[in-house]
Design an enzyme around this catalytic site. Structure first.
Site, PDB file in Angstrom:
ATOM      1  N   TYR A  67       0.787  -1.255  -0.074  1.00  0.00           N
ATOM      2  CA  TYR A  67       0.178   0.079   0.034  1.00  0.00           C
ATOM      3  C   TYR A  67       0.862   1.079  -0.008  1.00  0.00           C
ATOM      4  O   TYR A  67       0.448   2.256  -0.750  1.00  0.00           O
ATOM      5  CB  TYR A  67      -0.807  -0.012   1.140  1.00  0.00           C
ATOM      6  CG  TYR A  67      -2.264  -0.884   0.862  1.00  0.00           C
ATOM      7  CD1 TYR A  67      -2.310  -2.413   1.186  1.00  0.00           C
ATOM      8  CD2 TYR A  67      -3.194  -0.049   0.363  1.00  0.00           C
ATOM      9  CE1 TYR A  67      -3.463  -2.720   0.801  1.00  0.00           C
ATOM     10  CE2 TYR A  67      -4.197  -0.972  -0.224  1.00  0.00           C
ATOM     11  CZ  TYR A  67      -4.385  -2.290  -0.100  1.00  0.00           C
ATOM     12  OH  TYR A  67      -5.688  -3.237  -0.377  1.00  0.00           O
ATOM     13  N   ARG A  70       1.871   1.769  -3.585  1.00  0.00           N
ATOM     14  CA  ARG A  70       0.446   2.570  -4.271  1.00  0.00           C
ATOM     15  C   ARG A  70       0.479   3.925  -3.891  1.00  0.00           C
ATOM     16  O   ARG A  70       0.313   4.763  -4.636  1.00  0.00           O
ATOM     17  CB  ARG A  70      -0.658   1.635  -3.972  1.00  0.00           C
ATOM     18  CG  ARG A  70      -0.463   0.216  -4.762  1.00  0.00           C
ATOM     19  CD  ARG A  70      -1.833  -0.484  -4.452  1.00  0.00           C
ATOM     20  NE  ARG A  70      -2.950   0.352  -4.982  1.00  0.00           N
ATOM     21  CZ  ARG A  70      -4.400  -0.015  -4.652  1.00  0.00           C
ATOM     22  NH1 ARG A  70      -4.725  -0.930  -3.947  1.00  0.00           N
ATOM     23  NH2 ARG A  70      -5.340   0.565  -5.444  1.00  0.00           N
ATOM     24  N   GLN A 102     -15.724   4.029  -5.672  1.00  0.00           N
ATOM     25  CA  GLN A 102     -14.960   2.735  -5.271  1.00  0.00           C
ATOM     26  C   GLN A 102     -13.423   2.986  -5.137  1.00  0.00           C
ATOM     27  O   GLN A 102     -12.572   2.474  -4.725  1.00  0.00           O
ATOM     28  CB  GLN A 102     -15.195   1.691  -6.233  1.00  0.00           C
ATOM     29  CG  GLN A 102     -16.752   1.242  -6.402  1.00  0.00           C
ATOM     30  CD  GLN A 102     -16.898   0.134  -7.578  1.00  0.00           C
ATOM     31  OE1 GLN A 102     -16.897  -0.936  -7.220  1.00  0.00           O
ATOM     32  NE2 GLN A 102     -17.140   0.963  -8.833  1.00  0.00           N
ATOM     33  N   HIS A 120     -15.040   2.349  -0.481  1.00  0.00           N
ATOM     34  CA  HIS A 120     -13.907   1.502  -0.399  1.00  0.00           C
ATOM     35  C   HIS A 120     -12.651   2.091   0.493  1.00  0.00           C
ATOM     36  O   HIS A 120     -11.796   1.521   0.546  1.00  0.00           O
ATOM     37  CB  HIS A 120     -13.361   0.922  -1.701  1.00  0.00           C
ATOM     38  CG  HIS A 120     -14.150   0.005  -2.472  1.00  0.00           C
ATOM     39  ND1 HIS A 120     -14.054  -0.386  -3.695  1.00  0.00           N
ATOM     40  CD2 HIS A 120     -15.473  -0.534  -1.773  1.00  0.00           C
ATOM     41  CE1 HIS A 120     -15.193  -1.366  -3.824  1.00  0.00           C
ATOM     42  NE2 HIS A 120     -16.017  -1.279  -2.663  1.00  0.00           N
ATOM     43  N   CYS A 150       0.861   4.584  15.333  1.00  0.00           N
ATOM     44  CA  CYS A 150      -0.120   5.437  15.376  1.00  0.00           C
ATOM     45  C   CYS A 150       0.262   6.841  15.858  1.00  0.00           C
ATOM     46  O   CYS A 150       0.963   7.023  16.722  1.00  0.00           O
ATOM     47  CB  CYS A 150      -1.272   4.737  16.492  1.00  0.00           C
ATOM     48  SG  CYS A 150      -2.691   5.929  16.847  1.00  0.00           S
ATOM     49  N   GLY A 191     -16.588   4.155 -15.381  1.00  0.00           N
ATOM     50  CA  GLY A 191     -15.277   3.699 -15.321  1.00  0.00           C
ATOM     51  C   GLY A 191     -15.254   2.525 -14.389  1.00  0.00           C
ATOM     52  O   GLY A 191     -14.178   2.556 -13.628  1.00  0.00           O
ATOM     53  N   THR A 192     -16.276   1.547 -14.347  1.00  0.00           N
ATOM     54  CA  THR A 192     -16.498   0.500 -13.399  1.00  0.00           C
ATOM     55  C   THR A 192     -16.769  -0.767 -13.987  1.00  0.00           C
ATOM     56  O   THR A 192     -17.505  -0.507 -14.878  1.00  0.00           O
ATOM     57  CB  THR A 192     -17.043   0.727 -12.001  1.00  0.00           C
ATOM     58  OG1 THR A 192     -16.964  -0.406 -11.121  1.00  0.00           O
ATOM     59  CG2 THR A 192     -18.577   1.209 -12.225  1.00  0.00           C
TER      60      THR A 192
HETATM   61  N1  APR Z   1     -12.641   5.576 -19.331  1.00  0.00           N
HETATM   62  C1  APR Z   1     -13.569   5.080 -18.864  1.00  0.00           C
HETATM   63  N2  APR Z   1     -13.680   3.763 -18.467  1.00  0.00           N
HETATM   64  C2  APR Z   1     -12.338   3.121 -18.294  1.00  0.00           C
HETATM   65  C3  APR Z   1     -11.129   3.840 -18.931  1.00  0.00           C
HETATM   66  C4  APR Z   1     -11.353   5.135 -19.440  1.00  0.00           C
HETATM   67  N3  APR Z   1     -10.332   6.146 -19.800  1.00  0.00           N
HETATM   68  N4  APR Z   1     -10.203   3.002 -18.863  1.00  0.00           N
HETATM   69  C5  APR Z   1     -10.724   1.762 -18.255  1.00  0.00           C
HETATM   70  N5  APR Z   1     -11.957   1.868 -18.012  1.00  0.00           N
HETATM   71  C6  APR Z   1     -12.993   0.925 -17.506  1.00  0.00           C
HETATM   72  C7  APR Z   1     -12.679  -0.453 -17.978  1.00  0.00           C
HETATM   73  O1  APR Z   1     -13.427  -0.953 -19.272  1.00  0.00           O
HETATM   74  C8  APR Z   1     -13.291  -1.170 -16.638  1.00  0.00           C
HETATM   75  O2  APR Z   1     -14.652  -1.511 -17.026  1.00  0.00           O
HETATM   76  O3  APR Z   1     -12.888   0.872 -16.091  1.00  0.00           O
HETATM   77  C9  APR Z   1     -13.249  -0.134 -15.536  1.00  0.00           C
HETATM   78  C10 APR Z   1     -12.273  -0.622 -14.662  1.00  0.00           C
HETATM   79  O4  APR Z   1     -12.671  -1.802 -13.925  1.00  0.00           O
HETATM   80  P1  APR Z   1     -11.736  -2.423 -12.849  1.00  0.00           P
HETATM   81  O5  APR Z   1     -10.342  -2.444 -13.035  1.00  0.00           O
HETATM   82  O6  APR Z   1     -12.509  -3.675 -12.417  1.00  0.00           O
HETATM   83  O7  APR Z   1     -11.873  -1.478 -11.490  1.00  0.00           O
HETATM   84  P2  APR Z   1     -13.314  -1.007 -10.655  1.00  0.00           P
HETATM   85  O8  APR Z   1     -14.380  -1.647 -11.190  1.00  0.00           O
HETATM   86  O9  APR Z   1     -13.166   0.107 -10.177  1.00  0.00           O
HETATM   87  O10 APR Z   1     -12.974  -2.302  -9.489  1.00  0.00           O
HETATM   88  C11 APR Z   1     -13.996  -2.516  -8.380  1.00  0.00           C
HETATM   89  O11 APR Z   1     -12.693  -3.894  -7.301  1.00  0.00           O
HETATM   90  O12 APR Z   1     -10.618  -4.660  -6.579  1.00  0.00           O
HETATM   91  C12 APR Z   1     -11.504  -3.965  -6.491  1.00  0.00           C
HETATM   92  O13 APR Z   1     -11.868  -2.553  -4.608  1.00  0.00           O
HETATM   93  C13 APR Z   1     -11.219  -2.512  -5.955  1.00  0.00           C
HETATM   94  O14 APR Z   1     -12.698  -0.518  -5.972  1.00  0.00           O
HETATM   95  C14 APR Z   1     -12.143  -1.591  -6.930  1.00  0.00           C
HETATM   96  C15 APR Z   1     -13.296  -2.743  -7.048  1.00  0.00           C
HETATM   97 ZN    ZN Z   2      -3.710   4.315  18.242  1.00  0.00          ZN
END
Ligand code: APR
Ligand code: ZN
Length: 251
Positions: A67, A70, A102, A120, A150, A191-192
């Site tokens: 972490y 990251r 998220q 998250h 801490c 973007g998810t």
């Molecule tokens: N614009 C729009 N969408 C995009 C772009 C972009 N430039 N680049 C990638 N994407 C899309 C991909 O097509 C995909 O659908 O973003 C999405 C990323 O998906 P994941 O990598 O699965 O990320 P996310 O959906 O945020 O994951 C959800 O999973 O691992 C856990 O806690 C983590 O919060 C995260 C959760």
């Molecule tokens: Zn403490």
């Protein structure tokens, strides 16, 4: 694609309440890797090794090292045009706007969104397992300092304030998010992949309640089937266009 963005802008401009859900795709243009794309984090690292309570129990230092790395990368990242488009949207709709994310990268706050629900957690917060305090911690540490002590009680039993796989989300937060999905006029998913529950339920709730659901994604996702419109493209290109059309439409 332009026609669909125009259609979405026409509907959104007359809305009173807008709920937005974002995932890692919105931050990709800021240099932060997503999780499941071809060069995503879970292609290189195993979830079991770094993002579960078990992994942390077995080797807190190793999880903190991951972490901390990251955090170092994310600290250099800046919001991109998609983040700023959402800040403009909040400006336009004020308390009718809600942003559920998220992402743990804090970029929405840096882009000056305020009505944010970080389901998250946030990589720049540390939680102490002894005194239970959660505090802002933007420091990137040297290896020998990990786990960081801490700020309050100096215990080394601290963890990143993020949600790991197998952990449940803050119930009041997820209830609030479900309420925002059920009572909005428009639900915008950006973007998810929709790979993780219970967040992936939110667009389904909005659709079930008859709200207008629109998805902005670089590709189709499991959310697409619940969307009235799917706009395939990069959020950093499509969102600024959407917001400029909404602003023009509202005169
Ligand atoms: N614009 C729009 N969408 C995009 C772009 C972009 N430039 N680049 C990638 N994407 C899309 C991909 O097509 C995909 O659908 O973003 C999405 C990323 O998906 P994941 O990598 O699965 O990320 P996310 O959906 O945020 O994951 C959800 O999973 O691992 C856990 O806690 C983590 O919060 C995260 C959760
Ligand atoms: Zn403490």
């Amino acid at each position: 694609m332009i026609e669909r963005i125009k259609k979405a802008a026409d509907i959104i401009k007359n809305a009173k309440r807008i709920t937005v859900l974002t995932g890692a795709g919105i931050s990709k243009a800021s240099g932060i890797p997503t999780f499941r794309d071809k060069n995503g984090l879970w292609r290189k690292y195993s979830i079991e090794e770094f993002a579960t309570p078990q992994a942390f129990k077995e080797n807190p230092k190793k999880v903190w090292q991951w972490y901390n790395q990251r955090k170092k990368l994310i600290k250099q990242a800046k919001p991109n045009k998609a983040h700023y488009a959402l800040a403009e949207l909040e400006e336009l709709f004020k308390d009718g706007f809600a942003l559920i994310t998220q992402n743990i990268d804090n970029l929405h706050r840096l882009a000056s969104n305020r009505r944010i629900y970080e389901l998250h957690g946030n990589i720049f917060q540390t939680k102490c397992l002894v005194c239970d305090k959660v505090y802002l911690d933007e420091d990137v540490y040297e290896d020998e300092q990990l786990p960081p002590a801490c700020r309050y009680c100096k215990s080394k039993k601290t963890r990143p304030n993020v949600v790991w796989f197998g952990e449940s989300l803050d119930t009041s937060m997820i209830k609030k998010a479900m309420g925002l999905a059920a009572t909005c006029d428009v639900f915008i998913s950006i973007g998810t992949s929709g790979a993780v529950m219970p967040v992936a339920k939110l667009p389904q709730i909005a659709q079930y309640m008859g709200r207008y659901v629109v998805e902005f994604n670089a590709d189709y996702s499991t959310i697409s089937m619940f969307a009235d419109d799917v706009i395939i493209g990069k959020a950093e290109e499509t969102l600024p266009l959407l917001v400029s059309l909404i602003k023009r439409g509202r005169g």
